[in-house]
Design a protein around this motif. Structure first.
Motif, mmCIF file in Angstrom:
data_model
loop_
_atom_site.group_PDB
_atom_site.id
_atom_site.type_symbol
_atom_site.label_atom_id
_atom_site.label_comp_id
_atom_site.label_asym_id
_atom_site.label_seq_id
_atom_site.Cartn_x
_atom_site.Cartn_y
_atom_site.Cartn_z
ATOM 1 N N UNK A 143 0.831 -1.199 0.000
ATOM 2 C CA UNK A 143 0.000 0.000 0.000
ATOM 3 C C UNK A 143 0.865 1.248 0.000
ATOM 4 N N UNK A 144 1.931 1.213 0.812
ATOM 5 C CA UNK A 144 2.812 2.380 0.857
ATOM 6 C C UNK A 144 3.440 2.621 -0.513
ATOM 7 N N UNK A 145 3.921 1.547 -1.127
ATOM 8 C CA UNK A 145 4.640 1.739 -2.384
ATOM 9 C C UNK A 145 3.714 2.017 -3.559
ATOM 10 N N UNK A 146 2.543 1.400 -3.545
ATOM 11 C CA UNK A 146 1.644 1.564 -4.699
ATOM 12 C C UNK A 146 0.768 2.802 -4.578
ATOM 13 N N UNK A 147 0.436 3.186 -3.366
ATOM 14 C CA UNK A 147 -0.551 4.251 -3.194
ATOM 15 C C UNK A 147 0.057 5.490 -2.536
ATOM 16 N N UNK A 148 0.618 5.317 -1.335
ATOM 17 C CA UNK A 148 1.046 6.496 -0.570
ATOM 18 C C UNK A 148 2.226 7.192 -1.247
ATOM 19 N N UNK A 149 3.211 6.406 -1.645
ATOM 20 C CA UNK A 149 4.417 7.004 -2.225
ATOM 21 C C UNK A 149 4.107 7.799 -3.496
ATOM 22 N N UNK A 150 3.416 7.208 -4.468
ATOM 23 C CA UNK A 150 3.126 8.015 -5.674
ATOM 24 C C UNK A 150 2.265 9.237 -5.387
ATOM 25 N N UNK A 151 1.374 9.129 -4.404
ATOM 26 C CA UNK A 151 0.505 10.281 -4.131
ATOM 27 C C UNK A 151 1.199 11.332 -3.265
ATOM 28 N N UNK A 152 2.373 11.001 -2.710
ATOM 29 C CA UNK A 152 3.119 11.995 -1.938
ATOM 30 C C UNK A 152 4.206 12.628 -2.774
ATOM 31 N N UNK A 153 4.247 12.344 -4.066
ATOM 32 C CA UNK A 153 5.430 12.735 -4.827
ATOM 33 C C UNK A 153 5.612 14.247 -4.929
ATOM 34 N N UNK A 154 4.524 15.004 -4.885
ATOM 35 C CA UNK A 154 4.679 16.456 -4.880
ATOM 36 C C UNK A 154 5.465 16.899 -3.665
ATOM 37 N N UNK A 155 5.065 16.371 -2.510
ATOM 38 C CA UNK A 155 5.746 16.734 -1.278
ATOM 39 C C UNK A 155 7.196 16.292 -1.315
ATOM 40 N N UNK A 156 7.421 15.090 -1.826
ATOM 41 C CA UNK A 156 8.789 14.582 -1.902
ATOM 42 C C UNK A 156 9.621 15.481 -2.810
ATOM 43 N N UNK A 157 9.039 15.897 -3.934
ATOM 44 C CA UNK A 157 9.774 16.760 -4.862
ATOM 45 C C UNK A 157 10.100 18.099 -4.212
ATOM 46 N N UNK A 158 9.092 18.696 -3.548
ATOM 47 C CA UNK A 158 9.343 19.997 -2.921
ATOM 48 C C UNK A 158 10.388 19.874 -1.821
ATOM 49 N N UNK A 159 10.251 18.837 -0.984
ATOM 50 C CA UNK A 159 11.213 18.619 0.094
ATOM 51 C C UNK A 159 12.610 18.400 -0.463
#
Lengths: 393, 302
Positions: free
Chosen positions: B214-230
């Protein structure tokens, strides 16, 4: 079919909720509730928000665990089992489609998790999308679809694992009126076609009655009545069900006398009704509740200055609102005691002699159409009759 | 007025109305434009101009020569400095991403109750109430040869000798960076994770996905904006740093910017300016690369 989808057929889709209580901290969401939903039936859990219907659904799905009690699917206890082993699939209220995946990948997700290769899972997903007439949209993102289309994607996604029980959490609430009516027919058709158990949570009475074989009316974590859709509508068990499901007026009064299975009842305002009571012999002065269907009521305009006839099974009031529903007119009457009384008058009858708002009217009905409700002391009396019948066996 | 006249007058009025709307929005951005032009655009322009100047021991001499750039690109030390800075940036990025993602995940999905969530979130920001320098320098007595950590290790019998690599080393630099910059990763990831519909996780679980799936398929891709900004925050901060590297490595490591500072201290402004221009270009390319991977604007508009 592949092995992953074959597992759904094991055991029936009978859902049993046995003596389940669910507490969230101090609040009790579900109280000592027992319910059996037969395999292959369409069951609606109906009730106002906060009545515990969604909690039950989530316990069947395995997203919550009961505090006490057992949940069985196909005769086997599923408490503590992961979702996959339950053979259930859930359709979420907001559809919960994965926004970053194409429609096709959304539908195929459960197969991907089960380790099925890309071509195989895409083929299966395409087949299901074709069933819901969305194969053209396979490569779109969910946000590019309309609400109704998203809902069909959610349905396809839930069905891809061949579940034996499909759980639907307010599936139609996000749709507009037109789509809601179309989709509920569609859901019913799919359920018949697949022959699996559907458990559908809703707070809309007509939706429940329209789609379900079995309707469970709930209030405050308890079941008020579980019966066929028809019985829920024509024979509500108590005043709560009668009022909540609608289609009924609730009458009440104290018993004056009982004769030949009919009790004469006087309301607080002095109107007198006859209630069929059958075996029960309610005590004089006991309070009784009865229901009368809205479409079994005749409404007659009273001439100015005329005295009410004051006969049995009539009530007098002023027309409060009129709503033309096409085939009938909904007449809401303000009774003298401030209660509302609703009559559904067939259109041809109504327009032969139309009423106006503010008209004094007399509503009348036949005593045989009145159903005694299970409220007040009658509940105990009824229990006593049952007990007598049981001991006589 | 007839209805036709009325319609005509409406037609006449419509375009000016649109114009004033446009003018109003230009007016609204004007202060920001002014600030940026004055305090960012103009200095950058000066730096760019000076990078082509000539210089002597004491003066900068207006000219248009490429010597500073040629010098920069031919010196072997330039490559080493960039390699060192990029190495730190990548290590710190990886660690802060791991920490930031986990902290944000914990806050968003494990902490029940909004109040508690906000409380813990504020707790994360408490260190920011003190200055960066103090926070960094306080590592020195902790990690030093006779620092608390070494004493504790020796006291517990884990080591007999004090560990030398703890302070004035790359290790110390990374520790300080991670300490200083993790929050820049937590905040944007928290922000984009908090917008994930919780029912998506249930839907994934319903489909049979385990927690990691779930983390890899759902949470990670949907957090990518935050990851990019961070990532942009952390990488630009590390690339632009000189102070932490110098202090925590005890002068053993250098960064691009610390070398640039040396040149400024020696009044060699034109080569420092050239170095700064190249630095800005490289960091801009890194940011552009991240933005190419993740369409932040589109995601934010979602």
């Amino acid at each position: 079919m592949t092995q992953a989808t074959g597992s759904g057929a094991i055991g029936g889709g009978q859902v049993e909720v046995a003596g389940v209580t669910k507490r969230f901290g101090e609040t009790v969401a579900v109280k000592e509730l027992s319910l059996t939903i037969p395999h292959g039936s369409y069951c609606c859990l109906l009730g106002p928000s906060g009545c515990g219907k969604t909690t039950i659904l989530r316990m069947i799905a395995g997203h919550e665990n009961p505090t006490t009690g057992d949940v069985r699917i196909g005769g086997r206890s599923v408490v503590g089992l992961p979702q996959v082993e339950r053979g259930t699939a859930m359709m979420f209220q907001s559809y919960a489609l994965f926004p970053h995946r194409s429609v096709l990948d959304n539908v195929a997700f459960a197969l991907k998790v089960r380790g099925i290769g890309l071509p195989a899972r895409h083929n299966q997903a395409r087949e299901l999308l074709a069933k819901v007439q969305l194969e053209k949209f396979a490569n779109r993102l969910p946000a590019e679809l309309s609400g109704g289309q998203q809902q069909r994607v959610a349905l396809a996604r839930a069905l891809i694992t061949n579940p034996r029980v499909l759980l639907l959490d307010e599936p139609l609430s996000a749709l507009d009126e037109y789509l809601r009516l179309r989709m509920r027919g569609e859901l019913r058709r799919v359920q018949k076609e697949l022959g699996i158990t559907f458990v559908h949570v809703t707070h809309t009475q007509l939706e429940a009655i329209a789609v379900a074989d079995m309707v469970v009316v709930m209030a405050q974590g308890r079941i008020e009545q579980a019966a066929s859709a028809r019985d829920i509508f024509v024979a509500p068990r108590n005043a709560y069900v009668a009022r909540f499901v609608g289609g009924q007026n609730v009458l009440s009064g104290t018993v004056e006398s009982t004769m030949n299975g009919m009790a004469a009842v006087a309301s607080d305002k002095g109107a007198r009704f006859a209630f069929p009571v059958g075996e029960i012999r309610p005590a004089r002065g006991a309070k009784l509740y009865g229901s009368i269907r809205r479409d079994r009521i005749g409404v007659e305009k009273m001439l100015p200055g005329a005295k009410p006839a004051g006969g049995l099974n009539t009530t007098v009031g002023e027309v409060h609102t009129l709503e033309n529903q096409g085939s009938y007119v909904k007449v809401t009457i303000d009774l003298d005691n401030g209660e509302e009384f609703v009559a559904h008058v067939p259109d041809d009858t109504f327009f032969r002699n139309p009423l106006d708002i503010g008209d004094k009217v007399e509503a009348r009905w036949s005593a045989s159409d009145v159903k005694l409700l299970d409220d007040g002391p009658i509940a105990f009396e009824a229990a006593a009759v049952e007990a007598r019948a049981a001991s006589a066996d | 007025m007839t209805s036709i006249e009325h319609a005509a007058s409406l037609l006449e009025e419509a375009p000016p109305a649109e114009n004033t709307g446009e003018r109003a929005s230009w007016l609204q951005v004007a202060p920001m434009v002014a600030v940026l032009a004055l305090f960012f655009g103009l200095p950058m322009l000066v730096v760019l101009v000076v990078s082509f100047f000539d210089f002597s021991r004491t003066d900068i001499i207006p000219a248009f020569i490429f010597d500073n750039y040629v010098d920069l690109f031919t010196r072997e030390v330039t490559l080493r400095l960039y390699a060192s800075s990029i190495k730190f940036a990548l290590i710190v990025w990886a660690i802060t991403l791991l920490l930031g993602f986990n902290i944000a995940y914990f806050l968003v999905f494990h902490v029940r109750g909004l109040l508690f969530q906000i409380g813990l979130f504020l707790l994360c920001t408490v260190p920011f109430l003190t200055s960066n320098i103090i926070r960094m320098i306080s590592w020195i007595p902790f990690l030093g040869r006779n620092g608390i950590f070494n004493q504790a290790l020796q006291g517990a019998g884990v080591t007999s000798q004090p560990l030398e690599f703890l302070l004035f080393s790359d290790f110390a630099v990374v520790v300080a960076y991670v300490h200083l910059f993790t929050l820049f990763m937590v905040v944007p990831i928290f922000n984009s994770m908090a917008r994930i519909d919780k029912s998506l996780l249930e839907a994934a679980r319903d489909a049979g996905a385990g927690r990691f799936r779930t983390v890899f398929e759902i949470v990670l891709p949907l957090s990518r904006t935050g990851i990019a900004l961070g990532s942009i925050f952390v990488i630009t901060l590390v690339m632009g740093d000189s102070f932490v590297v110098r202090t925590m490595s005890g002068g053993q490591s250098a960064s691009v910017v610390s070398a640039l500072q040396n040149e400024v201290a020696a009044l060699q402004y034109p080569p420092a300016a050239a170095s700064a221009v190249i630095m800005v270009i490289i960091v801009t390319l890194m940011v552009a690369g991240i933005l190419r991977l993740v369409d932040v604007r589109k995601e934010l508009a979602r």
